[in-house]
Design a protein around this motif. Structure first.
Motif, mmCIF file in Angstrom:
data_model
loop_
_atom_site.group_PDB
_atom_site.id
_atom_site.type_symbol
_atom_site.label_atom_id
_atom_site.label_comp_id
_atom_site.label_asym_id
_atom_site.label_seq_id
_atom_site.Cartn_x
_atom_site.Cartn_y
_atom_site.Cartn_z
ATOM 1 N N GLN A 1 0.747 -1.150 -0.071
ATOM 2 C CA GLN A 1 -0.054 -0.073 -0.095
ATOM 3 C C GLN A 1 0.962 1.576 -0.127
ATOM 4 O O GLN A 1 0.629 1.839 -0.362
ATOM 5 N N ALA A 2 2.136 0.780 0.851
ATOM 6 C CA ALA A 2 2.691 2.156 1.160
ATOM 7 C C ALA A 2 3.577 2.204 -0.802
ATOM 8 O O ALA A 2 3.540 3.636 -1.333
ATOM 9 N N ALA A 3 3.712 1.525 -1.679
ATOM 10 C CA ALA A 3 4.218 1.400 -2.600
ATOM 11 C C ALA A 3 2.994 2.303 -3.558
ATOM 12 O O ALA A 3 3.360 2.425 -5.093
ATOM 13 N N MET A 4 1.684 1.644 -3.939
ATOM 14 C CA MET A 4 1.057 2.418 -4.663
ATOM 15 C C MET A 4 1.140 3.731 -4.821
ATOM 16 O O MET A 4 0.305 3.950 -6.118
ATOM 17 N N GLY A 5 1.229 4.713 -4.049
ATOM 18 C CA GLY A 5 1.468 6.109 -3.984
ATOM 19 C C GLY A 5 2.368 6.862 -4.902
ATOM 20 O O GLY A 5 2.112 7.294 -6.277
ATOM 21 N N ALA A 6 3.762 5.847 -5.527
ATOM 22 C CA ALA A 6 4.500 6.439 -6.295
ATOM 23 C C ALA A 6 4.292 5.930 -7.413
ATOM 24 O O ALA A 6 3.746 4.608 -7.883
ATOM 25 N N ILE A 7 4.947 6.506 -8.459
ATOM 26 C CA ILE A 7 4.644 5.972 -10.240
ATOM 27 C C ILE A 7 6.514 5.803 -10.358
ATOM 28 O O ILE A 7 7.460 6.144 -10.097
ATOM 29 N N ASP A 8 6.288 4.338 -10.726
ATOM 30 C CA ASP A 8 7.356 3.713 -11.334
ATOM 31 C C ASP A 8 7.821 4.533 -12.634
ATOM 32 O O ASP A 8 6.636 3.983 -14.120
ATOM 33 N N GLU A 9 8.107 5.047 -13.885
ATOM 34 C CA GLU A 9 7.391 5.591 -14.555
ATOM 35 C C GLU A 9 7.859 5.011 -15.530
ATOM 36 O O GLU A 9 7.704 4.569 -16.680
ATOM 37 N N ALA A 10 9.229 4.077 -15.301
ATOM 38 C CA ALA A 10 10.025 3.183 -16.733
ATOM 39 C C ALA A 10 8.848 2.109 -16.830
ATOM 40 O O ALA A 10 8.630 1.683 -17.497
ATOM 41 N N MET A 11 8.382 1.536 -15.330
ATOM 42 C CA MET A 11 7.252 -0.009 -15.359
ATOM 43 C C MET A 11 6.151 0.961 -16.119
ATOM 44 O O MET A 11 5.276 0.540 -17.346
ATOM 45 N N LEU A 12 5.820 2.263 -16.395
ATOM 46 C CA LEU A 12 4.276 2.760 -16.180
ATOM 47 C C LEU A 12 4.396 2.936 -17.957
ATOM 48 O O LEU A 12 3.433 2.479 -19.052
ATOM 49 N N ALA A 13 5.819 2.678 -18.898
ATOM 50 C CA ALA A 13 5.530 3.449 -19.938
ATOM 51 C C ALA A 13 5.840 1.876 -20.657
ATOM 52 O O ALA A 13 5.119 1.571 -21.743
ATOM 53 N N ARG A 14 6.308 0.409 -19.869
ATOM 54 C CA ARG A 14 6.101 -0.581 -20.269
ATOM 55 C C ARG A 14 4.186 -0.887 -20.445
ATOM 56 O O ARG A 14 3.787 -1.610 -21.269
ATOM 57 N N ILE A 15 3.895 -0.529 -18.737
ATOM 58 C CA ILE A 15 2.187 -1.078 -19.502
ATOM 59 C C ILE A 15 2.190 -0.853 -20.369
ATOM 60 O O ILE A 15 0.781 -0.688 -20.876
ATOM 61 N N ALA A 16 2.144 1.215 -20.714
ATOM 62 C CA ALA A 16 1.586 1.720 -21.842
ATOM 63 C C ALA A 16 1.397 1.238 -22.785
ATOM 64 O O ALA A 16 0.175 1.124 -23.345
ATOM 65 N N ARG A 17 2.852 1.066 -23.443
ATOM 66 C CA ARG A 17 3.337 -0.098 -24.313
ATOM 67 C C ARG A 17 2.753 -1.293 -24.605
ATOM 68 O O ARG A 17 1.822 -1.644 -25.382
ATOM 69 N N ALA A 18 2.218 -2.001 -23.409
ATOM 70 C CA ALA A 18 1.534 -2.904 -23.509
ATOM 71 C C ALA A 18 -0.159 -3.222 -23.468
ATOM 72 O O ALA A 18 -1.007 -3.991 -24.142
ATOM 73 N N ALA A 19 -0.749 -1.696 -23.072
ATOM 74 C CA ALA A 19 -1.781 -1.178 -23.467
ATOM 75 C C ALA A 19 -1.918 -0.722 -24.842
ATOM 76 O O ALA A 19 -3.661 -0.816 -24.987
ATOM 77 N N GLY A 20 -1.528 -0.843 -25.940
ATOM 78 C CA GLY A 20 -1.206 0.340 -26.427
ATOM 79 C C GLY A 20 -1.804 1.727 -26.193
ATOM 80 O O GLY A 20 -2.493 2.582 -27.671
#
Length: 90
Positions: free
Chosen positions: A30-49
């Motif tokens: 839950q503590a990690a939920m507030g932070a945003i991992d930019e590299a992971m977000l880019a990979r998620i966005a690529r996976a979602a198109g």
């Protein structure tokens, strides 16, 4: 069970791995939920198109990005949302 420092050292020397209580793992997640991992977000966005900036509009997905590393159940829970984003972007 609560172990003191000496007991933890002895158990580690014996090769025993102490289990982390479930509530402690959930608190860390839950503590990690507030932070945003930019590299992971880019990979998620690529996976979602979708583009990464567009994915930021989905705060639950963007906020979960930091808690995905090494958390297979969180990744599995995210896939239905990503498939829905592929079908209906926006």
């Amino acid at each position: 069970m609560s172990w003191d420092g000496f007991q933890r050292e002895v158990l580690a020397e014996l090769g025993h791995v102490l289990c982390v209580p479930l509530h402690a793992r959930q608190a860390g997640a839950q503590a990690a939920m507030g932070a945003i991992d930019e590299a992971m977000l880019a990979r998620i966005a690529r996976a979602a198109g979708v583009d990464a900036e567009g994915l930021r509009a989905h705060a639950d997905i963007a906020g979960a990005s930091a808690g995905l590393r090494g958390n297979a159940s969180a990744k599995r829970a995210l896939w239905p949302r990503l498939r829905a984003l592929r079908r209906h972007p926006g």
